[in-house]
Design an enzyme around this catalytic site. Structure first.
Site, PDB file in Angstrom:
ATOM      1  CG  HIS A  21     -47.471  91.052  39.959  1.00 29.05           C
ATOM      2  ND1 HIS A  21     -47.072  92.254  40.359  1.00 29.05           N
ATOM      3  CD2 HIS A  21     -48.433  91.775  39.005  1.00 29.05           C
ATOM      4  CE1 HIS A  21     -47.560  93.107  39.974  1.00 29.05           C
ATOM      5  NE2 HIS A  21     -48.312  93.003  38.891  1.00 29.05           N
ATOM      6  CD  GLN A 352     -47.102  81.197  28.684  1.00 34.27           C
ATOM      7  OE1 GLN A 352     -47.788  81.819  28.606  1.00 34.27           O
ATOM      8  NE2 GLN A 352     -46.107  82.110  29.429  1.00 34.27           N
ATOM      9  CD1 TRP A 370     -39.861  90.842  32.866  1.00 33.48           C
ATOM     10  CD2 TRP A 370     -40.239  91.670  30.561  1.00 33.48           C
ATOM     11  NE1 TRP A 370     -39.368  91.043  32.610  1.00 33.48           N
ATOM     12  CE2 TRP A 370     -38.961  91.059  31.046  1.00 33.48           C
ATOM     13  CE3 TRP A 370     -39.841  91.884  29.670  1.00 33.48           C
ATOM     14  CZ2 TRP A 370     -37.733  91.272  30.511  1.00 33.48           C
ATOM     15  CZ3 TRP A 370     -38.612  91.722  28.493  1.00 33.48           C
ATOM     16  CH2 TRP A 370     -37.534  91.271  29.702  1.00 33.48           C
ATOM     17  CB  SER A 372     -46.260  85.318  27.741  1.00 29.70           C
ATOM     18  OG  SER A 372     -47.074  85.114  28.500  1.00 29.70           O
ATOM     19  CD  GLU A 375     -43.351  82.146  31.276  1.00 27.92           C
ATOM     20  OE1 GLU A 375     -43.773  81.620  30.882  1.00 27.92           O
ATOM     21  OE2 GLU A 375     -42.957  82.094  32.595  1.00 27.92           O
ATOM     22  N   GLY A 390     -50.435  98.204  29.027  1.00 22.53           N
ATOM     23  CA  GLY A 390     -49.457  98.526  29.815  1.00 22.53           C
ATOM     24  C   GLY A 390     -48.054  98.333  29.074  1.00 22.53           C
ATOM     25  CG  ASP A 391     -45.334  95.456  30.669  1.00 19.82           C
ATOM     26  OD1 ASP A 391     -45.940  95.149  30.442  1.00 19.82           O
ATOM     27  OD2 ASP A 391     -44.533  93.778  30.980  1.00 19.82           O
ATOM     28  CD  GLN A 392     -50.392  93.293  27.828  1.00 19.90           C
ATOM     29  OE1 GLN A 392     -51.131  93.730  26.860  1.00 19.90           O
ATOM     30  NE2 GLN A 392     -51.455  93.026  29.214  1.00 19.90           N
TER      31      GLN A 392
END
Length: 491
Positions: A21, A352, A370, A372, A375, A390-392
């Site tokens: 976040h 990263q 999100w 990663s 990016e 989660g959203d992964q």
């Protein structure tokens, strides 16, 4: 008050205390500061201290472009090693209890110091932030830290517009407007009846009670990437795709200044400089995901057998995770480092953004958070997806099936599947050499060009940012009068 004595337009960003976040929040803060705004970023004292100890925050307030960034930390009332922090239900309640009171007092203090806040940019995990802003009569925006597609899923779940997996029917598929058909294990796991961390899902869903109110939702995505989902959600609420935020930043910080990292990054760029183009495997699973020891061992053997050089981020296990969840630090197989030699670079934490933009990187083994994901897409790097929860799991589907930049290793923790060394090695080879690798890289470079196009002056994302800044500045003139009146009614 004369124009000369009037304080700069003050924007307050509230964020959940985690790396995933803080990254987009700080990037948005830098973007707004670069256009002359005074930015305050607020999170918990515990997380703030980790930023300070990592050297991610220098002297404050920090000049950025023609504006400034400052930080404000509130005490969540628990000691750093309090095991209750790992109970998300309890922690989310504690954040609301302490954060709501702290935010209310801070807004009063800033108005009293002739530094009134012009608007608040909240966080989907902290829905009470907009409640406080409304009490003060302040405009409130939301920085959505996941994809627009995931936002659409949460919205339709909250509206009950279609059937979602339930205890009586846990395996039903979901068809939503503008999105591909989603399998039951491809929706954010927080919404699944058997998913973990329900408190996070409930907090996010609280945001949607305000969707009918004319507040703006800022997203770290761009029109070209999620056009159908964005167009659909724009018919429902004011969605502004302003990303990829790290690409829209036109200036560079001094070394170590305002990086937002909760750990000190290890130097790995010089090592990457010695490697040929498109040769290095980059492995990182973010700040929270902790894979099983057996999975780490299988990946290590696959990397060793593949012959490819690799940069592997193996973050230390926090003490509270070890104590509360009974987890143990990862251990590499005996003799592993001796076998791989100079092919390997093991670090605790990496820069990263710089790593993914390095020409030596061939592919990225990722948990599909999100940050990663966007990016990698914006840097033109193919991915091997190893989502957990989660959203992964949703991001993984899109990376592989919609964006065409990835190969799938697993479907998430619900699959309960071990990726064995031979399978992992084969996926690495498919992603780096051969016809499939060419297809993945071609698609990845297409998205990189689209991200750069959105981020330049006159691009879709940059235009939305300029509109946002113009709106904030226009509203800032009334901020002092509004807050003084609100203070009188709240006291």
């Amino acid at each position: 008050m004369s124009a000369e004595s009037q304080p700069p337009c003050h924007v307050f960003l509230l964020t959940f205390p985690s790396q995933g976040h803080m990254n987009p929040t700080l990037r948005l803060g830098k973007k707004l500061a670069s256009k002359g705004l005074y930015i305050t970023i607020s999170t918990t004292l515990d997380f703030g201290l980790s930023l300070i100890n990592a050297g991610s925050i220098g002297q404050l307030p920090s000049p950025v472009g023609s504006g400034f960034i400052n930080f404000h930390f509130w005490n969540d009332g628990w000691e750093k090693d309090d095991l209750r922090r790992r109970d998300l239900d309890l922690f989310m309640l504690q954040l609301e209890l302490t954060g709501k009171a702290a935010l209310t007092q801070t807004l009063k203090d800033r108005a009293g110091e002739n530094r009134p806040v012009s608007c608040l940019i909240g966080n989907p995990f902290l829905p009470w932030g907009c409640d406080v802003a409304n009490d003060f009569g302040l405009p409130c925006f939301i920085l959505w830290v996941q994809s627009c597609s995931v936002f659409s899923i949460y919205y339709h779940y909250s509206c009950k517009s279609v059937d979602f997996p339930s205890e009586s029917n846990p395996c039903c598929d979901i068809q939503l407007p503008s999105l591909p058909l989603l399998k039951h294990d491809e929706i954010p796991s927080f919404l699944h009846p058997y998913g973990e961390y329900k408190a996070i899902g409930l907090s996010i869903l609280q945001q949607f009670r305000n969707v009918s109110v004319p507040f703006c939702i800022l997203m770290d995505t761009f029109e070209e990437l999620e056009k159908d989902a964005i167009d659909h959600m724009m018919t429902i609420c004011p969605v502004k795709p302003i990303g990829p935020l790290f690409k829209t930043l036109k200036f560079s910080d001094e070394k170590g200044a305002l990086s937002g990292d909760f750990m000190k990054t290890d130097d790995c760029i010089e090592w990457l400089d010695l490697k040929p183009p498109n040769s290095v495997v980059y492995i990182s699973f973010g700040s929270i995901v902790h894979l099983s020891q057996k999975q780490i061992e299988e990946m290590a053997h696959g990397l060793c057998n593949s012959g490819f050089p690799f940069l592997w981020v193996m973050k230390p296990l926090p003490k509270d995770m070890a104590d509360c969840l009974g987890l143990k630090p990862h251990v590499l197989p005996d003799g592993f480092l001796e076998k791989v030699g100079e092919r390997a670079k093991i670090v605790k934490w990496s820069p990263q953004q710089k790593v993914l933009s390095h020409p030596s990187i061939a592919c990225f083994v990722t948990h599909c958070g999100w940050n990663s994901s966007v990016e990698a897409l914006s840097s033109g790097v193919p991915v091997l997806v190893l989502p957990q929860w989660g959203d992964q799991v949703t991001n993984a589907k899109f990376l592989v099936e919609q964006f065409g930049v990835g190969l799938r290793l697993t479907r998430g923790v619900t699959e309960m599947r071990l990726v064995v060394r031979d399978e992992f090695e084969k996926c690495l080879r498919d992603a780096i050499v051969g016809p499939k690798a060419e297809e993945l890289r071609e698609n990845a470079l297409k998205w990189k060009k689209a991200a750069e196009k959105a981020a330049v002056e006159g691009g879709s994302s940059e235009t939305y940012v300029d509109e946002l800044v113009s709106k904030i500045k226009k509203q800032s003139g009334n901020a002092m009068d509004v807050q003084i009146k609100s203070m009188c009614s709240i006291v």
